[in-house]
Design a protein around this motif. Structure first.
Motif, short mmCIF file in Angstrom:
data_model
loop_
_atom_site.label_atom_id
_atom_site.label_comp_id
_atom_site.label_asym_id
_atom_site.label_seq_id
_atom_site.Cartn_x
_atom_site.Cartn_y
_atom_site.Cartn_z
N ILE A 274 0.84 -1.20 0.00
CA ILE A 274 0.00 0.00 0.00
C ILE A 274 0.88 1.25 0.00
O ILE A 274 0.66 2.20 -0.76
CB ILE A 274 -0.91 0.01 1.25
N ILE A 278 1.07 4.25 -2.90
CA ILE A 278 0.77 5.63 -2.53
C ILE A 278 1.98 6.53 -2.75
O ILE A 278 1.87 7.61 -3.33
CB ILE A 278 0.29 5.70 -1.07
N LEU A 282 -0.73 6.88 -7.11
CA LEU A 282 -1.89 6.05 -7.43
C LEU A 282 -2.28 6.28 -8.87
O LEU A 282 -2.29 7.40 -9.36
CB LEU A 282 -3.05 6.41 -6.51
N ILE A 336 3.18 6.83 4.15
CA ILE A 336 1.78 6.82 3.73
C ILE A 336 1.11 8.13 4.12
O ILE A 336 0.47 8.80 3.31
CB ILE A 336 1.03 5.62 4.36
N VAL A 337 1.28 8.50 5.40
CA VAL A 337 0.59 9.71 5.88
C VAL A 337 1.11 10.95 5.17
O VAL A 337 0.33 11.75 4.65
CB VAL A 337 0.76 9.85 7.41
N LEU A 340 0.06 11.15 1.44
CA LEU A 340 -1.37 11.40 1.24
C LEU A 340 -1.73 12.83 1.59
O LEU A 340 -2.56 13.45 0.95
CB LEU A 340 -2.21 10.42 2.05
#
Lengths: 365, 298
Positions: A274, A278, A282, A336-337, A340
């Motif tokens: 994941i 990311i 994406l 990830i954080v 995003l």
């Protein structure tokens, strides 16, 4: 007579070209050159194995990006399918002794079949549910791997002895004009050729009708159904393709490592994938590979240089406040954080921005 | 019979932990439409804060529990304010991924601060038991059930009868209409996260006082509360509590009768039973026992 600029796109066919501009064609040639030459330059086994793992991860990430990036379905179950592919290879490549193309195909088919089996249950639910159900899948899978002892060897794992011969050439020991290439070099060529193949396959999928259908479903599934896209079927198909690619990645992983145990197919592996899609971006094939290089190489690099990174324990109970494992996990989470929140389009988005800046220079903004 | 009741009791105690976590999921989901994967991180954080207050600072246990819940609530609200607030209006996918990322950040942070060792929380219950009619009941389990009941009753009183509870229900029902009535959605979001974190912290401390002690992987129990939430219905607080108890009971009963009935299914099959129940309920009633049926016109 005035000729249109080389970057001008005048019809749909032109827009679909994979390598439409001279710059892109140069890039392709450069990539092929690097692919052919790199293993002969970088001969150190550590770096080659990092690159091989990165390549395997890139294949899996392309699969997940088809599902998550293009179809908008979050799956935390990627680790399950990767594990399934690895165990499939233990049987098809090891017990049955099938040749390389056949055990890869067998893994892909098993992955697709499992995806087709599980997809209908999960994909008729929207949004959040898929993430939770596939989370369950990881745990159910882990239980299966630990208990299906005849296939998986239980907790102690199983060895994978798959043949790497491609016709008359054994990739583990290539001899060309008296020069002998090592197992790692052969595997580099195999894995990265497959990365190219998978990327081409995925790219062709997403730039044609099925790909547009997937993106329509991602953007608004009801609207997609109204314009005649069978959302349910396409979601299941995307899930199957994604699982098949994941299983191929798992097959390569198992065959390269020659040994697999149930501890490897855990939630952290899914999260790693994941994080890759990311961070990479994406909804771009290129981004999945970029993300795999960036994120996939990190654990290996941290492990190697743990003695010079401050605060990291090099051994159990050693100095430092954080272990290598915990640091990896934290980095995946932070990546990830941060991506995003700050750059949802990922590394591929940054790259495209730079490219657009120079392409439109001096009228960039 | 005694063995059955003994298992049921163990299941109720486990189910209470699930119920608290699942209730937290539902509170956040109703208010903000986000499924919060980071709940397990908040649970672990609350448990470790409880350890710090109770053992390291040698406070009275009751005070430590209250302080840990409050501290976790502040942490929850801070997470909402710093990270999730930026994601309002983003696709649900991105928000889910953010909470997953947070979960994977919180755990290493906890190991960095408190270490990997299994810690024992100083607590008044220890392994004391009371015997009632042949049943051996752990004092900790009794307290877990009692505290959960108190917390759940308190939550429902607050949710149904207080002004702020009304504001929360209004925001859950229609955020824009609620805004038009002068309800601050920001405060509702922050308070929802605070409540969820406090509930998770309570679950974490009662769990950490148990035989397993306190280890960094304690937060993973929250993942098994997802099935509880789905079973009850994602948007029903009552359903979450019910689902938690059912899942806890079934898991404990499977574990209790593992050797007799479930030997064929492999060791520790009870661990995956919640997920199997979840898949079953999704096939039969995707909206859960008490959830709202998702109406779609096409």
């Amino acid at each position: 007579m005035a000729r249109p600029h080389r970057n001008l796109v005048r019809d749909h066919g032109q827009d679909l070209r994979l390598f439409g501009t001279p710059a892109a064609r140069t890039g392709l040639v450069a990539m092929l050159a690097v692919f052919a030459v790199l293993p002969t330059v970088v001969r150190e086994d550590f770096w080659l194995s990092v690159l091989i793992y990165v390549g395997i991860t890139a294949i899996g990430a392309i699969g997940l990006n088809l599902l998550t990036g293009y179809c908008g379905q979050v799956s935390l179950g990627h680790a399950f399918f990767i594990g399934a592919g690895a165990y499939c290879t233990a049987i098809a490549g090891g017990t049955l002794g099938l040749p390389l193309p056949l055990w890869l195909a067998a893994a892909a088919m098993v992955g697709a079949a499992l995806g087709g089996l599980i997809g209908p249950f999960t994909l008729r639910l929207r949004g959040h549910y898929l993430a939770i159900v596939t989370l369950g899948l990881v745990f159910v899978g882990e239980h299966l791997w630990r208990n299906l002892r005849p296939v998986t060897g239980g907790n102690s794992g199983t060895s994978v002895t798959a043949s790497t011969a491609l016709g008359p050439v054994d990739l583990s020991r290539i001899e060309v004009a008296g020069e002998v290439y090592s197992r790692n070099q052969g595997w580099f060529w195999l894995v990265w050729a497959l990365v190219g193949l998978t990327a081409l396959l995925a790219k062709n999928l997403v730039r044609t009708r099925p790909g547009r259908a997937l993106q329509a479903i991602r953007d608004r599934d009801q609207a997609a159904e109204v314009i005649g896209v069978r959302a349910g079927r396409y979601k299941i198909a995307a899930f199957m393709v994604s699982s098949a690619i994941a299983a191929v990645a798992g097959a390569l992983f198992g065959a390269y490592q020659q040994f697999v145990s149930p501890d490897e197919w855990n939630l952290l592996l899914s999260i790693q994938y994941i994080a890759i899609v990311i961070v990479g971006g994406l909804g771009t094939i290129f981004g999945a590979v970029l993300g795999a290089i960036f994120v996939g190489a990190l654990p290996a690099l941290i492990d190697r240089y743990s003695d010079v990174i401050p605060g990291v324990q090099t051994s159990v109970g050693g100095d430092g406040f954080i272990s290598v494992f915990a640091l990896n996990q934290a980095i995946f989470g932070v990546l990830i954080v941060v991506f995003l929140v700050v750059e949802p389009r990922g590394l591929a988005g940054i790259w495209l921005r730079i490219k657009t800046y120079f392409r439109t220079w001096p009228f960039s903004y | 019979m005694t063995a059955l009741l003994q298992n049921v009791f163990a299941g109720l105690s486990l189910g209470c932990t699930y119920a608290l976590v699942a209730l937290g999921f539902v509170v956040i989901y109703k208010a903000t439409g986000v499924i919060n994967f980071a709940q397990g991180g908040l649970l672990a954080l609350g448990a470790y804060l409880g350890y710090t207050f109770s053992t390291s600072l040698a406070m009275a246990f009751a005070v430590a529990v209250v302080l840990a819940c409050l501290a976790a609530a502040v942490a929850g609200a801070a997470v909402e304010r710093i990270v999730l607030r930026r994601m309002v209006g983003q696709p649900p996918f991105a928000v889910i991924m953010i909470t997953i990322g947070l979960l994977f950040v919180i755990e290493p942070v906890i190991t960095a601060i408190w270490g990997f060792e299994n810690l024992q929380v100083t607590n008044p219950w220890n392994i004391d038991t009371v015997t009632v009619g042949g049943l051996v009941l752990g004092v900790r389990d009794l307290w877990t059930i009692g505290l959960t009941a108190a917390a759940v009753v308190g939550f429902f009183l607050f949710f149904r009868h207080s002004d702020f509870g009304l504001a929360m229900r209004a925001t859950a029902f229609d955020p824009e209409a609620a805004l038009a009535q002068g309800i601050s959605a920001r405060r509702v979001y922050a308070v929802s996260w605070a409540i969820a974190a406090a509930l998770a912290a309570l679950a974490g401390i009662t769990l950490a006082a148990g035989p397993g002690g306190l280890s960094p992987s304690i937060g993973f129990i929250a993942l098994a509360a997802f099935p509880a939430m789905i079973l009850g219905g994602v948007d029903s607080p009552t359903g979450a509590v019910l689902g938690g108890l059912v899942i806890g009971l079934v898991e404990a009963l499977t574990r209790g009768y593992q050797d007799h009935l479930f030997a064929w299914a492999g060791d520790n099959v009870s661990v995956i039973v919640p997920y199997l129940i979840m898949i079953l309920i999704l096939l039969v009633r995707p909206y859960g026992l008490l959830g709202t049926r998702d109406v779609r016109r096409i």
